[in-house]
Design a protein around this motif. Structure first.
Motif, short mmCIF file in Angstrom:
data_model
loop_
_atom_site.label_atom_id
_atom_site.label_comp_id
_atom_site.label_asym_id
_atom_site.label_seq_id
_atom_site.Cartn_x
_atom_site.Cartn_y
_atom_site.Cartn_z
N LYS A 192 6.69 34.98 49.90
CA LYS A 192 6.87 35.61 51.20
C LYS A 192 5.56 35.50 52.01
O LYS A 192 4.48 35.33 51.44
N PRO A 193 5.66 35.61 53.34
CA PRO A 193 4.46 35.59 54.17
C PRO A 193 3.51 36.72 53.75
O PRO A 193 3.92 37.88 53.66
N VAL A 194 2.28 36.38 53.48
CA VAL A 194 1.30 37.36 53.01
C VAL A 194 -0.09 36.79 53.24
O VAL A 194 -0.25 35.57 53.37
N THR A 195 -1.08 37.65 53.33
CA THR A 195 -2.47 37.21 53.37
C THR A 195 -3.06 37.30 51.97
O THR A 195 -3.06 38.38 51.37
N VAL A 196 -3.51 36.18 51.46
CA VAL A 196 -4.10 36.12 50.13
C VAL A 196 -5.62 36.13 50.25
O VAL A 196 -6.20 35.24 50.88
N TRP A 197 -6.26 37.12 49.67
CA TRP A 197 -7.72 37.18 49.60
C TRP A 197 -8.17 36.45 48.35
O TRP A 197 -7.72 36.78 47.24
N GLU A 198 -9.02 35.44 48.54
CA GLU A 198 -9.55 34.70 47.40
C GLU A 198 -10.97 35.18 47.11
O GLU A 198 -11.86 35.08 47.96
N ILE A 199 -11.18 35.68 45.90
CA ILE A 199 -12.51 36.14 45.49
C ILE A 199 -13.24 34.97 44.84
O ILE A 199 -12.75 34.36 43.89
N GLY A 200 -14.43 34.67 45.34
CA GLY A 200 -15.21 33.58 44.77
C GLY A 200 -14.63 32.22 45.09
O GLY A 200 -14.28 31.45 44.20
N SER A 201 -14.55 31.89 46.37
CA SER A 201 -13.91 30.64 46.79
C SER A 201 -14.71 29.40 46.43
O SER A 201 -14.18 28.29 46.48
N GLY A 202 -16.00 29.56 46.10
CA GLY A 202 -16.79 28.45 45.61
C GLY A 202 -16.97 27.34 46.63
O GLY A 202 -17.54 27.53 47.69
N THR A 203 -16.43 26.16 46.32
CA THR A 203 -16.58 25.03 47.23
C THR A 203 -15.65 25.12 48.43
O THR A 203 -15.93 24.54 49.48
N GLY A 204 -14.53 25.82 48.28
CA GLY A 204 -13.51 25.88 49.33
C GLY A 204 -12.34 24.94 49.09
O GLY A 204 -11.37 24.94 49.86
N GLN A 205 -12.41 24.14 48.03
CA GLN A 205 -11.34 23.17 47.76
C GLN A 205 -10.00 23.84 47.48
O GLN A 205 -8.97 23.42 47.99
N HIS A 206 -10.02 24.89 46.66
CA HIS A 206 -8.78 25.60 46.35
C HIS A 206 -8.17 26.18 47.62
O HIS A 206 -6.96 26.08 47.86
N ALA A 207 -9.00 26.80 48.44
CA ALA A 207 -8.50 27.44 49.66
C ALA A 207 -7.77 26.43 50.54
O ALA A 207 -6.66 26.69 51.03
N CYS A 208 -8.37 25.26 50.73
CA CYS A 208 -7.75 24.24 51.57
C CYS A 208 -6.46 23.71 50.96
O CYS A 208 -5.45 23.53 51.65
N TYR A 209 -6.48 23.47 49.67
CA TYR A 209 -5.31 22.89 49.01
C TYR A 209 -4.14 23.86 49.01
O TYR A 209 -3.01 23.49 49.35
N PHE A 210 -4.41 25.12 48.65
CA PHE A 210 -3.32 26.09 48.58
C PHE A 210 -2.78 26.45 49.95
O PHE A 210 -1.57 26.56 50.15
N ALA A 211 -3.68 26.61 50.92
CA ALA A 211 -3.23 26.91 52.29
C ALA A 211 -2.41 25.75 52.85
O ALA A 211 -1.42 25.95 53.55
N GLY A 212 -2.79 24.53 52.50
CA GLY A 212 -2.07 23.37 53.00
C GLY A 212 -0.67 23.23 52.42
O GLY A 212 0.22 22.69 53.06
N HIS A 213 -0.48 23.74 51.21
CA HIS A 213 0.82 23.63 50.55
C HIS A 213 1.64 24.91 50.60
O HIS A 213 2.80 24.93 50.16
N LEU A 214 1.03 25.98 51.14
CA LEU A 214 1.74 27.25 51.29
C LEU A 214 1.62 27.68 52.75
O LEU A 214 0.91 28.64 53.08
N PRO A 215 2.31 26.99 53.65
CA PRO A 215 2.12 27.23 55.09
C PRO A 215 2.53 28.62 55.55
O PRO A 215 2.11 29.08 56.61
N HIS A 216 3.35 29.32 54.76
CA HIS A 216 3.78 30.67 55.13
C HIS A 216 2.76 31.73 54.75
O HIS A 216 2.92 32.91 55.07
#
Length: 204
Positions: A28-52
């Motif tokens: 469902k549409p939600v804001t996910v807080w990522e703790i310790g995003s590091g390089t930022g690779q996960h953030a970009c990949y997951f946001a790109g594949h979970l557009p909602h």
């Protein structure tokens, strides 16, 4: 001269298997807080594949410029600029969290910081909040593989306060924060993805 984007091979290796599970969790549409995003690779990949989903990267100040590089180049509208967050901070840059993801952080933190993380979450998690924690864990005080044992030794050689955490101890801290373990997924390279749900009783 522009600095090259930070890069983690481990993130590249595990992003696909992690996304496979997150697709089932964050439906469902939600804001996910990522703790310790590091390089930022996960953030970009997951946001790109979970557009909602709106993805909020966070980390300590020294990691924010690298994360921002990944975000800027991604051009994703559902990926927010990173904000500074250290689990030790008395006040976090949010008032409520509906969903949280963190990868390969608990074994880097000291155990005291792990307990502080759950103390902070207890005061911030919204009703029915979901928490996903990825990384290696010991079960019944035992390593699950020789590679994890070697990894744990290398962590402690660098910092005696770090190390692979015991699954049972993490679950106990989560329970103290009003979280129930609902899923424990086996992942590649002897890692796990633990999924916790906030107890309705605790939220009531």
């Amino acid at each position: 001269m522009n600095q090259p984007k930070p890069f983690s091979q481990a993130c590249e290796n595990n992003k696909g298997p992690i996304l496979h599970v997150l697709r089932q969790i964050f439906v469902k549409p939600v804001t996910v807080w990522e703790i310790g995003s590091g390089t930022g690779q996960h953030a970009c990949y997951f946001a790109g594949h979970l557009p909602h989903v709106n993805w909020q990267p966070t980390d300590r100040a020294e990691y924010l410029p690298g994360i921002e590089q990944w975000i800027t180049q991604s051009g994703l509208s559902n990926l927010k600029s990173p904000v500074m967050l250290d689990v030790n901070d008395a006040v976090w840059p949010c008032t409520s969290i509906d969903a949280l993801f963190t990868a390969n952080t608990l074994h880097i933190m000291s155990w005291q910081e792990v307990t502080v993380l759950f103390v902070r979450l207890k005061g911030l998690l919204a009703e029915d909040a979901t928490v996903c924690i990825y990384g290696p864990f010991n079960y019944s005080g035992q390593y699950t593989s020789a590679s994890n044992e070697f990894f744990d030794q290398s962590l402690k050689a660098r910092d005696l306060l770090s190390g692979i955490r015991d699954f049972e101890a993490v679950v106990a801290e989560a329970q103290n924060a009003g979280l129930n373990l609902v899923e424990d997924h086996a992942m590649p390279a002897n890692n796990r993805l633990l999924v916790f749900q906030k107890s309705r009783l605790d939220a009531a």
